[in-house]
Design an enzyme around this catalytic site. Sequence first.
Site, mmCIF file in Angstrom:
data_model
loop_
_atom_site.group_PDB
_atom_site.id
_atom_site.type_symbol
_atom_site.label_atom_id
_atom_site.label_comp_id
_atom_site.label_asym_id
_atom_site.label_seq_id
_atom_site.Cartn_x
_atom_site.Cartn_y
_atom_site.Cartn_z
ATOM 1 N N GLU A 1 0.893 -1.164 0.000
ATOM 2 C CA GLU A 1 0.000 0.000 0.000
ATOM 3 C C GLU A 1 0.921 1.201 0.000
ATOM 4 O O GLU A 1 1.594 1.457 1.001
ATOM 5 C CB GLU A 1 -0.855 0.021 1.264
ATOM 6 C CG GLU A 1 -1.731 -1.187 1.462
ATOM 7 C CD GLU A 1 -2.841 -1.222 0.461
ATOM 8 O OE1 GLU A 1 -3.351 -0.152 0.094
ATOM 9 O OE2 GLU A 1 -3.182 -2.327 0.022
ATOM 10 N N CYS B 1 -2.520 8.730 3.243
ATOM 11 C CA CYS B 1 -2.217 8.226 1.900
ATOM 12 C C CYS B 1 -3.390 8.455 0.959
ATOM 13 O O CYS B 1 -3.217 8.491 -0.251
ATOM 14 C CB CYS B 1 -1.899 6.745 1.984
ATOM 15 S SG CYS B 1 -3.177 5.831 2.857
HETATM 16 P P1 NAP Z 1 8.620 4.824 4.335
HETATM 17 O O1 NAP Z 1 9.758 5.718 4.576
HETATM 18 O O2 NAP Z 1 8.554 4.077 3.057
HETATM 19 O O3 NAP Z 1 8.614 3.811 5.582
HETATM 20 C C1 NAP Z 1 7.608 2.846 5.718
HETATM 21 C C2 NAP Z 1 8.117 1.720 6.582
HETATM 22 O O4 NAP Z 1 9.164 1.023 5.909
HETATM 23 C C3 NAP Z 1 8.702 2.163 7.917
HETATM 24 O O5 NAP Z 1 8.333 1.233 8.907
HETATM 25 C C4 NAP Z 1 10.193 2.114 7.665
HETATM 26 O O6 NAP Z 1 10.923 1.928 8.824
HETATM 27 C C5 NAP Z 1 10.276 0.896 6.787
HETATM 28 N N1 NAP Z 1 11.477 0.787 5.984
HETATM 29 C C6 NAP Z 1 12.155 1.762 5.351
HETATM 30 N N2 NAP Z 1 13.191 1.241 4.661
HETATM 31 C C7 NAP Z 1 13.164 -0.100 4.875
HETATM 32 C C8 NAP Z 1 13.963 -1.192 4.436
HETATM 33 N N3 NAP Z 1 14.992 -1.021 3.630
HETATM 34 N N4 NAP Z 1 13.651 -2.434 4.873
HETATM 35 C C9 NAP Z 1 12.596 -2.639 5.682
HETATM 36 N N5 NAP Z 1 11.786 -1.639 6.113
HETATM 37 C C10 NAP Z 1 12.070 -0.394 5.715
HETATM 38 O O7 NAP Z 1 7.229 5.590 4.462
HETATM 39 P P2 NAP Z 1 6.763 6.631 5.601
HETATM 40 O O8 NAP Z 1 7.563 7.859 5.436
HETATM 41 O O9 NAP Z 1 6.727 5.953 6.922
HETATM 42 O O10 NAP Z 1 5.264 6.882 5.190
HETATM 43 C C11 NAP Z 1 4.863 7.881 4.289
HETATM 44 C C12 NAP Z 1 4.520 7.315 2.938
HETATM 45 O O11 NAP Z 1 3.665 6.176 3.079
HETATM 46 C C13 NAP Z 1 3.749 8.283 2.054
HETATM 47 O O12 NAP Z 1 4.314 8.253 0.771
HETATM 48 C C14 NAP Z 1 2.337 7.727 2.033
HETATM 49 O O13 NAP Z 1 1.624 8.021 0.854
HETATM 50 C C15 NAP Z 1 2.546 6.278 2.208
HETATM 51 N N6 NAP Z 1 1.402 5.653 2.874
HETATM 52 C C16 NAP Z 1 0.577 4.809 2.180
HETATM 53 C C17 NAP Z 1 -0.508 4.226 2.801
HETATM 54 C C18 NAP Z 1 -1.443 3.294 2.075
HETATM 55 O O14 NAP Z 1 -2.273 2.667 2.719
HETATM 56 N N7 NAP Z 1 -1.367 3.175 0.784
HETATM 57 C C19 NAP Z 1 -0.767 4.496 4.140
HETATM 58 C C20 NAP Z 1 0.081 5.358 4.820
HETATM 59 C C21 NAP Z 1 1.158 5.934 4.171
HETATM 60 P P3 NAP Z 1 11.671 3.165 9.560
HETATM 61 O O15 NAP Z 1 10.633 4.120 9.946
HETATM 62 O O16 NAP Z 1 12.320 2.501 10.721
HETATM 63 O O17 NAP Z 1 12.628 3.703 8.547
#
Ligand code: NAP
Length: 516
Positions: free
Chosen positions: A254, A293
């Site tokens: 997602e 999101c």
């Molecule tokens: P993110 O930076 O992609 O992080 C998401 C998750 O992935 C976090 O738990 C992060 O951990 C983890 N992560 C990052 N790099 C990783 C790796 N190499 N291996 C394993 N895990 C890893 O996203 P965010 O900044 O938290 O969220 C914002 C984004 O999410 C926005 O673009 C938004 O549109 C999207 N979003 C989508 C939805 C949906 O339902 N479609 C819902 C909410 C948000 P750490 O925090 O420890 O780095």
Amino acid sequence: MLASYVAGAWHTAPDEGVVVVDAATGDPVAHVSATGLDAHRMVDHARRVGGPALRRLTFQERAAALRELATYLDAHKPAYHDLSLATGATRRDATGDIDGGIGTTFVFSSRGKRELPEGHLLADGDVEPIGKGGTFVGQHVYTPIPGVALQVNAFNFPVWGMLEKLAPAVLAGVPTIVKPATQTAYLTAAVVRDIIDSGALPEGALQLVCGGAGGLLDLLGGEDVIAFTGSAGTAAVLRGSNAVTRRAARFNAETDSLNCSILGPDAVAGTPEFDLYVKEIAREITTKAGQRCTCIRRALVPESLVDDVIAAVRARLDKVVVGNPRNATVTMGALVSLQQRDEVRDAVASLRRAAQVVYGDSMSVDPVDADATSGAFMAPVVLLCNDRDRSEPHEVEAFGPVTTLIPYRAPGDDVSELAVRGGGSLVGSIVSYDPDFVATVVAGAAPHHGRLLILDRDCAGESTGHGTPMPQLVHGGPGRAGGGEELGGMRAVKHFMQRTALQGSPGVIAALISGR
Ligand code: NAP
């Protein structure tokens, strides 16, 4: 220091880790580190302890466990609401995350009770007659995957994001390891602690990783599910891991999405639909400071109505009070971190190459009861892109209180062509009282969306709004939205199960299905 829950015990990392600060004040809230965490033990514990314990329960017993869990969390939610203020969310914002998450757990419990069988085997569809004599038939069945569900979650829904995946996994009979985003992990951790204390789920059904996911992915494969929520960039990294590409772990993403809301040409100023449209835009970009999101990033408006929409949106946004969510007069809190605020400012700068700002200033804000330098505040920003050839409004996600108005010609343009330039979205809305317009847009836009809200005067009173995923309905979307699917009633449970075609004599198949 936040502790992780590993193989039945709380593990505290020996180092300082990352310091997570309060979004509004900049004060330290928690240290987060996964140093010393034994990923192997976690996966082993889930597979050998949690999975078998869950699978010993019938569907009905799992549904009852979920109800007990949701009831327990509901009684403890005031503490989560207090903690949530540190994420920058207002108390109203927190309702969607906390009450929404607990409510989703209740819904899965009651749907499970109503729609799932007594035993352990879930039949899918009808018996397929195969042999002409009727002695040989086929029947699809679902059984729980024998592995583990790894949740990797985004920062913006620390409670709902976990529970909306945990509830169907529990119903399916699959243990979960949750890895919340570091920035808001303290709230998820508080809820996990209560889940463990509640005793509602068998030991091993839920474990928690605070900090990096580390070696967990290296241990997953074809028996497991990876359920990711976050940015498209991180999704691409996980999708390219050996766990997915070589060992065929199930992967659901997602991700971000440039959701649109379309105003119909019939919905001129003075109609109920015009007011609904404007209200929805203002609400979307200010709820959770636009960090959802599903937020409306692109507002597609008939050319002739652009000035009216700008004026009406401005009138609503003028009433928004940005500041420390602990102050009761505040209606929009902070972004989750200064880093996130800077990323949104950068995204607005990119959008400004193609569009002009018609409301707000991403670089200037005067927050109530807070300091604009230590808190991650930003005023709502509305842009207008008159150049339909520019790609930025369809490609740049400013994950904050930001939206871009994009005019279309009516009659003349096929507005669904503009809608689909988002490359696949979680949700879109069509605000119109003209059934022909609605039918045309639905035909063009539905294949590019996971959900479409058709908003008009008749359903507005009960509408749950553009941005709110409902447990009964699909959440997810094609293309840029990640290509995944969550929720959607009992379909969500099947994402954690294997579908198998059983073949045999009708009596044997019937006995298996009925559990006799
Ligand atoms: P993110 O930076 O992609 O992080 C998401 C998750 O992935 C976090 O738990 C992060 O951990 C983890 N992560 C990052 N790099 C990783 C790796 N190499 N291996 C394993 N895990 C890893 O996203 P965010 O900044 O938290 O969220 C914002 C984004 O999410 C926005 O673009 C938004 O549109 C999207 N979003 C989508 C939805 C949906 O339902 N479609 C819902 C909410 C948000 P750490 O925090 O420890 O780095």
